[in-house]
Enzyme design. Structure first.
Site, PDB file in Angstrom:
ATOM      1  N   LYS A 119      -3.230  92.228  55.372  1.00 23.11           N
ATOM      2  CA  LYS A 119      -3.356  93.684  55.147  1.00 23.11           C
ATOM      3  C   LYS A 119      -2.775  94.034  53.769  1.00 23.11           C
ATOM      4  O   LYS A 119      -2.886  93.226  52.853  1.00 23.11           O
ATOM      5  CB  LYS A 119      -2.700  94.469  56.291  1.00 23.11           C
TER       6      LYS A 119
ATOM      7  N   GLU B 268      -8.781  99.469  61.078  1.00 18.81           N
ATOM      8  CA  GLU B 268      -8.074 100.292  60.082  1.00 18.81           C
ATOM      9  C   GLU B 268      -9.053 100.825  59.036  1.00 18.81           C
ATOM     10  O   GLU B 268      -8.884 101.930  58.520  1.00 18.81           O
ATOM     11  CB  GLU B 268      -6.941  99.484  59.431  1.00 18.81           C
TER      12      GLU B 268
ATOM     13  N   SER C 107      -1.639  91.987  68.230  1.00 18.23           N
ATOM     14  CA  SER C 107      -0.309  91.535  68.645  1.00 18.23           C
ATOM     15  C   SER C 107      -0.263  90.078  69.095  1.00 18.23           C
ATOM     16  O   SER C 107       0.437  89.739  70.054  1.00 18.23           O
ATOM     17  CB  SER C 107       0.264  92.469  69.717  1.00 18.23           C
TER      18      SER C 107
ATOM     19  N   ASN D 259      -4.420  88.017  58.665  1.00 16.72           N
ATOM     20  CA  ASN D 259      -4.804  89.199  57.902  1.00 16.72           C
ATOM     21  C   ASN D 259      -3.527  89.827  57.323  1.00 16.72           C
ATOM     22  O   ASN D 259      -2.759  90.461  58.044  1.00 16.72           O
ATOM     23  CB  ASN D 259      -5.515  90.173  58.851  1.00 16.72           C
TER      24      ASN D 259
ATOM     25  N   GLU E 120     -10.800  92.970  68.785  1.00 14.73           N
ATOM     26  CA  GLU E 120      -9.486  93.531  68.496  1.00 14.73           C
ATOM     27  C   GLU E 120      -9.356  94.899  69.151  1.00 14.73           C
ATOM     28  O   GLU E 120      -9.751  95.916  68.562  1.00 14.73           O
ATOM     29  CB  GLU E 120      -9.302  93.694  66.984  1.00 14.73           C
TER      30      GLU E 120
ATOM     31  N   HIS F 167     -12.798  96.097  60.153  1.00 18.01           N
ATOM     32  CA  HIS F 167     -11.492  96.182  60.816  1.00 18.01           C
ATOM     33  C   HIS F 167     -11.248  97.631  61.259  1.00 18.01           C
ATOM     34  O   HIS F 167     -11.651  98.574  60.571  1.00 18.01           O
ATOM     35  CB  HIS F 167     -10.398  95.713  59.862  1.00 18.01           C
TER      36      HIS F 167
ATOM     37  N   GLY G 124      -0.877  95.906  66.085  1.00 13.71           N
ATOM     38  CA  GLY G 124       0.396  96.339  65.508  1.00 13.71           C
ATOM     39  C   GLY G 124       1.305  97.043  66.491  1.00 13.71           C
ATOM     40  O   GLY G 124       2.282  97.673  66.094  1.00 13.71           O
TER      41      GLY G 124
HETATM   42  P1  PGA Z   1      -1.444  92.625  64.606  1.00 16.60           P
HETATM   43  O1  PGA Z   1      -2.772  92.940  63.768  1.00 16.60           O
HETATM   44  O2  PGA Z   1      -1.411  91.122  64.841  1.00 16.60           O
HETATM   45  O3  PGA Z   1      -0.308  93.080  63.732  1.00 16.60           O
HETATM   46  O4  PGA Z   1      -1.522  93.369  65.873  1.00 16.60           O
HETATM   47  C1  PGA Z   1      -3.975  92.295  64.055  1.00 16.60           C
HETATM   48  C2  PGA Z   1      -5.060  92.774  63.125  1.00 16.60           C
HETATM   49  O5  PGA Z   1      -5.037  93.948  62.733  1.00 16.60           O
HETATM   50  O6  PGA Z   1      -5.944  91.995  62.754  1.00 16.60           O
END
Ligand code: PGA
Length: 255
Positions: free
Chosen positions: A11, A97, A216, A9, A170, A95, A176
């Site tokens: 983003k 976010e 992560s 992803n 997730e 997601h 992140g």
């Molecule tokens: P990350 O994000 O690997 O940076 O933790 C995962 C995601 O948001 O799908």
């Protein structure tokens, strides 16, 4: 038989030329990998270009979002049909976010899921608890709520339609942050989601739904995550922006 799925992803990262560079490297580094499905989810602006670059390659395209209506006066939105047109096989839905910054509700997630399936696009639906919810012992309750609302919602989901579904667990606190759920913590939730699917759908459909982990994921933890029986792949954020790291994740070693 569930084929592992590793999705990156991006983003809101990478201009078109940066995306091209990343995908070219990735194609090189993942040559010969055929037992894993590899997916990249760039921003909308790069999709058209990458569709041509990835033609003939096993790497598949995903979008990071969609709108549920087919067309019309919805300024700024992109439909499932448009994603199909631009070469997407997958789309990420719900997601955290999007839930956090764009106030996406369970109802919206459900409508997006149905729109994706209706257009022949495979949804990757994200579910997961916040730190506060985990600390108050509500993880499974939240995950159940997300899964049930996304899949059944108002309109319901036909049995056969779930064969193309992927669920991404997730935990919000792991996204992140550099702190991943331990393989055991993730497996507990994945196993729970699998049981939920068996309750909601017929066994022969529910057993094929892939449940992937996100939060992560990096080269140093992918092997132990993938060693768990109900972890069928990964949704990777930060680490997918470096071709070498993402390729190493794709080439995970099973214990
Ligand atoms: P990350 O994000 O690997 O940076 O933790 C995962 C995601 O948001 O799908």
């Amino acid at each position: 038989m569930r084929i592992p799925l590793i999705a990156g992803n991006w983003k809101m990262n990478n201009l078109i030329h940066q995306g091209v560079e990343l995908v070219l490297k990735l194609r090189e580094l993942t040559k010969g990998v055929n037992e894993v499905e590899i997916v990249v989810a760039p921003p909308f602006t790069s999709l058209y270009h990458l569709k041509f670059l990835l033609a003939g390659s096993p790497i598949k395209l995903a979008a990071q979002n969609l709108f549920w209506e087919k067309s019309g006066a919805y300024t700024g939105e992109v439909s499932a049909g448009m994603l199909k047109d631009v070469g997407c096989e997958y789309v990420i839905i719900g997601h955290s976010e999007r839930r956090q910054y764009f106030h996406e509700t369970e109802d919206a997630v459900n409508k997006k899921l149905l729109a994706a399936i209706g257009a022949g696009i495979k949804p990757i639906v994200c579910v997961g608890e916040t730190l506060e919810e985990r600390e108050s012992g509500k993880t499974l309750e939240i995950v159940k709520f997300h899964v049930e609302k996304a899949l059944t919602g108002k309109t319901g989901l036909a049995q056969g339609a779930i064969k193309d579904l992927t669920i991404a667990y997730e935990p919000v606190w792991a996204i992140g942050t550099g702190v991943n759920a331990t393989p055991e913590e993730a497996e507990e939730v994945h196993n729970y989601i699998r049981e939920l699917l068996f309750e909601l759908f017929e066994t022969n459909h529910a057993k094929d739904v892939r449940i992937i982990y996100g939060g992560s994921v990096k080269p140093s933890n992918i092997d132990s995550l993938m060693a768990q029986p109900n972890i069928d792949g990964a949704l990777v954020g930060g680490a997918c922006l470096k071709a070498e790291d993402f390729a190493r994740i794709v080439k995970f070693q099973r214990a």
